[in-house]
Design a protein around this motif. Structure first.
Motif, PDB file in Angstrom:
ATOM      1  N   PRO A  81     -30.932 -26.417 -31.391  1.00 11.78           N
ATOM      2  CA  PRO A  81     -31.629 -27.341 -32.294  1.00 11.78           C
ATOM      3  C   PRO A  81     -30.746 -28.512 -32.734  1.00 11.78           C
ATOM      4  CG  PRO A  81     -32.029 -25.073 -32.945  1.00 11.78           C
ATOM      5  CD  PRO A  81     -30.934 -25.044 -31.928  1.00 11.78           C
ATOM      6  N   ILE A  82     -29.469 -28.232 -32.987  1.00 12.12           N
ATOM      7  CA  ILE A  82     -28.551 -29.292 -33.388  1.00 12.12           C
ATOM      8  C   ILE A  82     -28.366 -30.286 -32.253  1.00 12.12           C
ATOM      9  CG2 ILE A  82     -26.208 -29.825 -34.154  1.00 12.12           C
ATOM     10  CD1 ILE A  82     -27.949 -28.436 -36.248  1.00 12.12           C
ATOM     11  N   ALA A  83     -28.289 -29.757 -31.018  1.00 13.30           N
ATOM     12  CA  ALA A  83     -28.139 -30.628 -29.855  1.00 13.30           C
ATOM     13  C   ALA A  83     -29.332 -31.562 -29.718  1.00 13.30           C
ATOM     14  CB  ALA A  83     -27.973 -29.780 -28.591  1.00 13.30           C
ATOM     15  N   ARG A  84     -30.516 -31.064 -30.014  1.00 14.52           N
ATOM     16  CA  ARG A  84     -31.719 -31.910 -29.960  1.00 14.52           C
ATOM     17  C   ARG A  84     -31.635 -33.043 -30.976  1.00 14.52           C
ATOM     18  NH1 ARG A  84     -37.201 -29.132 -30.671  1.00 14.52           N
ATOM     19  NH2 ARG A  84     -37.881 -31.171 -29.940  1.00 14.52           N
ATOM     20  N   LEU A  85     -31.163 -32.702 -32.178  1.00 14.12           N
ATOM     21  CA  LEU A  85     -31.061 -33.707 -33.224  1.00 14.12           C
ATOM     22  C   LEU A  85     -29.984 -34.737 -32.889  1.00 14.12           C
ATOM     23  CD1 LEU A  85     -32.512 -34.333 -35.813  1.00 14.12           C
ATOM     24  CD2 LEU A  85     -30.926 -32.859 -37.049  1.00 14.12           C
ATOM     25  N   GLU A  86     -28.878 -34.262 -32.333  1.00 18.74           N
ATOM     26  CA  GLU A  86     -27.821 -35.185 -31.907  1.00 18.74           C
ATOM     27  C   GLU A  86     -28.331 -36.135 -30.825  1.00 18.74           C
ATOM     28  OE1 GLU A  86     -23.411 -33.604 -32.165  1.00 18.74           O
ATOM     29  OE2 GLU A  86     -24.653 -32.193 -31.028  1.00 18.74           O
ATOM     30  N   ALA A  87     -29.102 -35.604 -29.873  1.00 24.05           N
ATOM     31  CA  ALA A  87     -29.646 -36.437 -28.797  1.00 24.05           C
ATOM     32  C   ALA A  87     -30.600 -37.477 -29.358  1.00 24.05           C
ATOM     33  CB  ALA A  87     -30.355 -35.555 -27.768  1.00 24.05           C
ATOM     34  N   LEU A  88     -31.392 -37.093 -30.350  1.00 20.66           N
ATOM     35  CA  LEU A  88     -32.316 -38.030 -30.994  1.00 20.66           C
ATOM     36  C   LEU A  88     -31.554 -39.175 -31.653  1.00 20.66           C
ATOM     37  CD1 LEU A  88     -35.082 -38.885 -32.188  1.00 20.66           C
ATOM     38  CD2 LEU A  88     -34.634 -37.284 -34.065  1.00 20.66           C
ATOM     39  N   ILE A  89     -30.493 -38.844 -32.360  1.00 17.71           N
ATOM     40  CA  ILE A  89     -29.692 -39.865 -33.045  1.00 17.71           C
ATOM     41  C   ILE A  89     -29.053 -40.807 -32.032  1.00 17.71           C
ATOM     42  CG2 ILE A  89     -27.623 -40.222 -34.459  1.00 17.71           C
ATOM     43  CD1 ILE A  89     -28.376 -37.534 -35.862  1.00 17.71           C
ATOM     44  N   GLU A  90     -28.540 -40.240 -30.942  1.00 16.15           N
ATOM     45  CA  GLU A  90     -27.923 -41.080 -29.911  1.00 16.15           C
ATOM     46  C   GLU A  90     -28.944 -42.031 -29.287  1.00 16.15           C
ATOM     47  OE1 GLU A  90     -26.102 -38.403 -27.197  1.00 16.15           O
ATOM     48  OE2 GLU A  90     -24.566 -37.720 -28.634  1.00 16.15           O
ATOM     49  N   THR A  91     -30.176 -41.560 -29.144  1.00 12.62           N
ATOM     50  CA  THR A  91     -31.234 -42.427 -28.618  1.00 12.62           C
ATOM     51  C   THR A  91     -31.555 -43.551 -29.593  1.00 12.62           C
ATOM     52  OG1 THR A  91     -32.222 -40.601 -27.356  1.00 12.62           O
ATOM     53  CG2 THR A  91     -33.630 -42.501 -27.828  1.00 12.62           C
ATOM     54  N   LEU A  92     -31.663 -43.200 -30.858  1.00 10.95           N
ATOM     55  CA  LEU A  92     -31.958 -44.210 -31.879  1.00 10.95           C
ATOM     56  C   LEU A  92     -30.851 -45.251 -31.952  1.00 10.95           C
ATOM     57  CD1 LEU A  92     -33.299 -41.895 -34.736  1.00 10.95           C
ATOM     58  CD2 LEU A  92     -34.643 -43.456 -33.316  1.00 10.95           C
ATOM     59  N   ARG A  93     -29.622 -44.832 -31.717  1.00  7.20           N
ATOM     60  CA  ARG A  93     -28.478 -45.736 -31.791  1.00  7.20           C
ATOM     61  C   ARG A  93     -28.210 -46.443 -30.454  1.00  7.20           C
ATOM     62  NH1 ARG A  93     -25.474 -47.584 -35.854  1.00  7.20           N
ATOM     63  NH2 ARG A  93     -23.529 -47.140 -34.735  1.00  7.20           N
ATOM     64  N   GLY A  94     -28.909 -46.011 -29.406  1.00  4.47           N
ATOM     65  CA  GLY A  94     -28.657 -46.535 -28.071  1.00  4.47           C
ATOM     66  C   GLY A  94     -29.200 -47.932 -27.848  1.00  4.47           C
ATOM     67  N   GLU A 152     -31.634 -49.067 -26.119  1.00  4.12           N
ATOM     68  CA  GLU A 152     -33.091 -49.199 -26.228  1.00  4.12           C
ATOM     69  C   GLU A 152     -33.616 -48.568 -27.521  1.00  4.12           C
ATOM     70  OE1 GLU A 152     -34.778 -50.924 -23.997  1.00  4.12           O
ATOM     71  OE2 GLU A 152     -32.895 -51.279 -22.904  1.00  4.12           O
ATOM     72  N   GLY A 153     -32.725 -48.359 -28.472  1.00  6.38           N
ATOM     73  CA  GLY A 153     -33.105 -47.652 -29.686  1.00  6.38           C
ATOM     74  C   GLY A 153     -33.699 -48.529 -30.775  1.00  6.38           C
ATOM     75  N   CYS A 154     -33.546 -48.058 -32.009  1.00  7.53           N
ATOM     76  CA  CYS A 154     -34.164 -48.708 -33.174  1.00  7.53           C
ATOM     77  C   CYS A 154     -33.217 -49.741 -33.789  1.00  7.53           C
ATOM     78  CB  CYS A 154     -34.500 -47.637 -34.210  1.00  7.53           C
ATOM     79  SG  CYS A 154     -35.024 -48.278 -35.811  1.00  7.53           S
ATOM     80  N   PRO A 155     -33.691 -50.967 -34.017  1.00  2.00           N
ATOM     81  CA  PRO A 155     -32.823 -52.005 -34.620  1.00  2.00           C
ATOM     82  C   PRO A 155     -32.236 -51.586 -35.964  1.00  2.00           C
ATOM     83  CG  PRO A 155     -34.819 -52.985 -33.731  1.00  2.00           C
ATOM     84  CD  PRO A 155     -35.011 -51.497 -33.655  1.00  2.00           C
ATOM     85  N   GLN A 189     -26.774 -49.475 -38.908  1.00  3.34           N
ATOM     86  CA  GLN A 189     -26.246 -48.684 -40.017  1.00  3.34           C
ATOM     87  C   GLN A 189     -24.756 -48.401 -39.856  1.00  3.34           C
ATOM     88  OE1 GLN A 189     -28.207 -48.332 -42.665  1.00  3.34           O
ATOM     89  NE2 GLN A 189     -29.639 -49.462 -41.344  1.00  3.34           N
ATOM     90  N   THR A 190     -24.092 -48.237 -41.005  1.00  3.18           N
ATOM     91  CA  THR A 190     -22.670 -47.912 -41.072  1.00  3.18           C
ATOM     92  C   THR A 190     -22.493 -46.688 -41.985  1.00  3.18           C
ATOM     93  OG1 THR A 190     -22.228 -49.236 -43.059  1.00  3.18           O
ATOM     94  CG2 THR A 190     -22.141 -50.378 -40.913  1.00  3.18           C
ATOM     95  N   PRO A 191     -21.315 -46.059 -41.987  1.00  2.65           N
ATOM     96  CA  PRO A 191     -21.106 -44.940 -42.923  1.00  2.65           C
ATOM     97  C   PRO A 191     -21.377 -45.335 -44.371  1.00  2.65           C
ATOM     98  CG  PRO A 191     -19.385 -44.937 -41.271  1.00  2.65           C
ATOM     99  CD  PRO A 191     -20.182 -46.198 -41.048  1.00  2.65           C
TER     100      PRO A 191
END
Length: 271
Positions: free
Chosen positions: A12-25, A27-30, A35-37
């Motif tokens: 489940p964590i791997a799925r969430l990590e993959a989602l975040i990487e896609t959003l940050r990729g 073709e992801g979300c502007p 975002q920054t820390p």
């Protein structure tokens, strides 16, 4: 010693990590890509408070949803540091597992601790030992100054009490509360009192801080207790507003007696 972390729990964590990487990729979300820390810290705090609210409300469906939001925000922050080459989620987990094993010698070592109080005492000793440079380290130094005041007061109170600087029992701290109230009353009733004076504010703060100590002796967490009281007030007051609206009235047009009657009705109806 066997690894205390059981295998097979990472999917489940791997799925969430993959989602975040896609959003940050690419073709992801502007929004996600900018975002920054620092910007994410605010959202993480907001999500944690929403989770706390759900837990206190005992709404398991909301807890499940808000816990997911907190986990997403936390993994998002970790991913930002991974992108900059500082550390990964594996580093976070390994460091935390090592620390938890080190701080639970009664589970993973040969130390005996039969009560929660003993565990807590050992925990603080281990933390002090971890500092390791021989210097003077305040037991209060690791409490974040940015915490909400009531939560910070609770942590300060607990840390100081663990050194032995404390009342003998709850009667002593309750007597201190009455003493602080008398000092505040004296200041407020002073003929030369200026509204909002610093001295009155300090005396009022002393009352609040002493009440935090009362809560500690009573084994009540002041932050969650206050949140529950606020929720109760909001529920009753919203009921009053709705009943007024149903009667074709605005709540501000009600007499004080009408408000009291509605309040009593709310107490019987919504708790």
């Amino acid at each position: 010693m066997a690894d205390p972390v059981k295998p097979g729990r990472s999917a489940p964590i791997a799925r969430l990590e993959a989602l975040i990487e896609t959003l940050r990729g690419e073709e992801g979300c502007p929004w996600d890509k900018k975002q920054t820390p620092d910007t994410m810290a605010r959202y993480l705090v907001e999500e944690v408070y929403e989770l706390v609210d759900a837990i206190i409300s005992r709404d398991s469906t909301a807890v499940c949803e808000e816990a997911g939001d907190v986990l997403f925000q936390l993994l998002f922050v970790v991913n930002l540091f991974r992108e900059s080459g500082q550390f990964s989620l594996s580093d976070v987990v390994e460091k935390n597992v090592e620390k938890m094993i080190r701080r639970h010698p009664h589970v993973f070592g040969d130390v005996t601790a039969e009560t929660p109080a003993t565990v807590s005492e050992n925990w603080e000793k281990i933390k002090r030992k971890e500092k390791g440079d021989g210097g003077c380290h305040s037991v209060l130094s690791s409490i974040p100054p940015s915490l909400p005041a009531l939560l910070r007061a609770s942590m300060v109170s607990e840390r100081a009490a663990k050194t032995g600087f404390d009342w003998d029992d709850i009667s002593g701290v309750m007597a201190k509360t009455m003493e602080e109230w008398e000092e505040f009353s004296t200041e407020i009733n002073n003929p030369v009192y200026a509204s909002g004076s610093d001295k009155a504010a300090m005396e009022f703060g002393d009352i609040l801080f002493t009440m935090v100590n009362v809560a500690r002796f009573a084994r009540i967490h002041p932050e969650t207790a206050l949140i529950r009281s606020i929720q109760k007030f909001e529920k009753r007051f919203t009921y009053m507003e709705e009943k007024s609206f149903q009667a074709g009235r605005d709540i501000v047009s009600l007499s004080m007696q009408e408000m009291h009657d509605l309040w009593d009705e709310a107490k019987q109806t919504v708790g």
